[in-house]
Motif scaffolding. Structure first.
Motif, PDB file in Angstrom:
ATOM      1  N   ILE A 120       0.801  -1.124   0.244  1.00  0.00           N
ATOM      2  CA  ILE A 120       0.225   0.069   0.223  1.00  0.00           C
ATOM      3  C   ILE A 120       1.394   1.319  -0.183  1.00  0.00           C
ATOM      4  N   GLN A 123       1.919   2.054  -3.597  1.00  0.00           N
ATOM      5  CA  GLN A 123       0.839   2.125  -4.538  1.00  0.00           C
ATOM      6  C   GLN A 123       1.002   3.861  -4.604  1.00  0.00           C
ATOM      7  N   LYS A 124       0.890   4.265  -2.854  1.00  0.00           N
ATOM      8  CA  LYS A 124       0.876   5.634  -2.909  1.00  0.00           C
ATOM      9  C   LYS A 124       1.640   6.346  -3.695  1.00  0.00           C
ATOM     10  N   GLU A 127       1.293   7.228  -7.598  1.00  0.00           N
ATOM     11  CA  GLU A 127       1.252   8.514  -7.563  1.00  0.00           C
ATOM     12  C   GLU A 127       1.678   9.430  -8.100  1.00  0.00           C
ATOM     13  N   CYS A 142      -5.958  -0.729  -0.928  1.00  0.00           N
ATOM     14  CA  CYS A 142      -7.015   0.926  -0.528  1.00  0.00           C
ATOM     15  C   CYS A 142      -7.839   0.979  -0.645  1.00  0.00           C
ATOM     16  N   ILE A 209      -6.459   3.659   3.338  1.00  0.00           N
ATOM     17  CA  ILE A 209      -5.856   5.136   2.131  1.00  0.00           C
ATOM     18  C   ILE A 209      -6.300   4.933   0.632  1.00  0.00           C
ATOM     19  N   SER A 210      -6.774   5.943   0.250  1.00  0.00           N
ATOM     20  CA  SER A 210      -6.996   6.724  -0.655  1.00  0.00           C
ATOM     21  C   SER A 210      -5.538   6.636  -1.921  1.00  0.00           C
ATOM     22  N   VAL A 211      -6.491   5.367  -2.938  1.00  0.00           N
ATOM     23  CA  VAL A 211      -5.650   5.653  -3.790  1.00  0.00           C
ATOM     24  C   VAL A 211      -5.893   5.433  -5.391  1.00  0.00           C
ATOM     25  N   ASP A 212      -5.284   6.728  -6.211  1.00  0.00           N
ATOM     26  CA  ASP A 212      -6.197   7.490  -7.402  1.00  0.00           C
ATOM     27  C   ASP A 212      -5.139   6.398  -8.455  1.00  0.00           C
ATOM     28  N   GLY A 213      -5.133   5.767  -8.983  1.00  0.00           N
ATOM     29  CA  GLY A 213      -4.918   4.886  -9.332  1.00  0.00           C
ATOM     30  C   GLY A 213      -4.304   5.180 -11.310  1.00  0.00           C
ATOM     31  N   ILE A 216      -1.361   6.452 -11.662  1.00  0.00           N
ATOM     32  CA  ILE A 216      -0.526   4.862 -12.285  1.00  0.00           C
ATOM     33  C   ILE A 216       0.190   4.785 -12.769  1.00  0.00           C
ATOM     34  N   ILE A 242      -5.435  -0.283 -10.982  1.00  0.00           N
ATOM     35  CA  ILE A 242      -3.864   0.192 -11.022  1.00  0.00           C
ATOM     36  C   ILE A 242      -3.906  -0.233 -12.548  1.00  0.00           C
TER      37      ILE A 242
END
Length: 279
Positions: A120, A123-124, A127, A142, A209-213, A216, A242
């Motif tokens: 995680i 991933q973050k 971004e 996420c 945790i917010s992830v804006d795919g 990426i 993602i």
């Protein structure tokens, strides 16, 4: 007990950044090295450290990949810190320090391979930080993936506390781990930051945790330990989020993917993916 960390091939070690992060550097065998390959950065999960990659590293070295294993602040041989003050953002900063060091040494951004909490975090970071590729191994999910395939039951209503004690691992075996595999982990497992856990772990009441795919842009691979249908659905959702490839390994466990008896199945898939990434 067999200590796999003490069987690692000869390598370099150094401390980096203001928090003296312990970095292990393994150079790929020259006979297998291909020009232009990006290095690999391995990011461990909660309670662990670079020792958790002990079974993986020799395979990547043999295939000619330069590999860097970072230890987040306070983990393994990194300098001790007050875990009550360490948060998710601090760990993100540690990985950025490692990436900067790798770029300075090699001249190119790495492919990041993250496990569990390291997944995680990776991933973050992806971004906003340039990396050459992303591999997630049974990554913590996420907020968006949890919304799509939420965990059912067994979740704590609130955060664990200032620190989270190391898992006891009192069992003798698991579905894909023998006694030696578990004893190895038991030797090294340590406490973790409760503040960080409360940010990402849904099992301890986190909002996630917010992830804006969409941000990426690098190619990615998601590998999941699959014990039931929800595990598989969650892993597929994580890969879709993602835009990555997906591999679910039925009958494997979270830690078994790294140190268990079937760890080589994940390694083989990563190797195949890396080979296609370089085409």
């Amino acid at each position: 007990m067999r200590d796999y960390a003490k069987e690692l091939p000869e390598h370099r070690e150094k401390f980096i950044g203001e928090n003296d992060l312990f970095l292990e550097i393994f150079h790929g065998n020259h006979g297998s090295q291909r020009a232009g390959r990006p290095p690999l950065l391995f990011v461990h999960g909660a309670f662990t450290g670079s020792w958790m990659w002990s079974k993986y590293i020799p395979h990547f070295m043999a295939a000619g990949w330069d590999s860097y294993c970072i230890n987040l602040r306070g983990h393994y041989k990194s300098r001790s810190v007050d875990f009550t003050r360490v948060g998710f953002e601090d760990y993100l900063e540690d990985i950025q320090v490692a990436i900067a060091e790798i770029v300075d040494e090699s001249g190119s951004p790495p492919i990041v391979i993250g496990f569990s909490m390291g997944g995680i975090l990776s991933q973050k970071l992806a971004e906003s930080v340039e990396i050459a590729g992303l591999v997630l191994i049974d990554s913590s999910i996420c907020k968006q993936v949890h919304h799509e395939v939420p965990y059912q039951g067994g979740l704590a209503p609130q955060a664990h506390g200032l620190v989270v004690p190391a898992p006891a691992r009192g069992e003798q075996v698991s579905a894909d781990e023998i006694f030696e595999d578990i004893a190895f982990q038991r030797k090294y497992l340590s406490i973790e930051s409760g503040k960080a856990f409360s940010a990402f772990s849904f099992h301890f009441g986190a909002e996630g945790i917010s992830v804006d795919g969409s941000r990426i842009s690098c190619r990615s691979l998601v590998i999941s330990a699959v014990g039931n249908e929800d595990d598989d659905r969650r892993g597929r959702a994580a890969a879709r989020h993602i835009g990555g490839e997906y591999l679910g390994l039925a009958g494997t466990t979270h830690t078994g993917l790294l140190v268990g008896q079937r760890y080589h199945e994940a390694v083989s898939r990563i190797m195949d993916w890396l080979a296609r990434l370089q085409v």
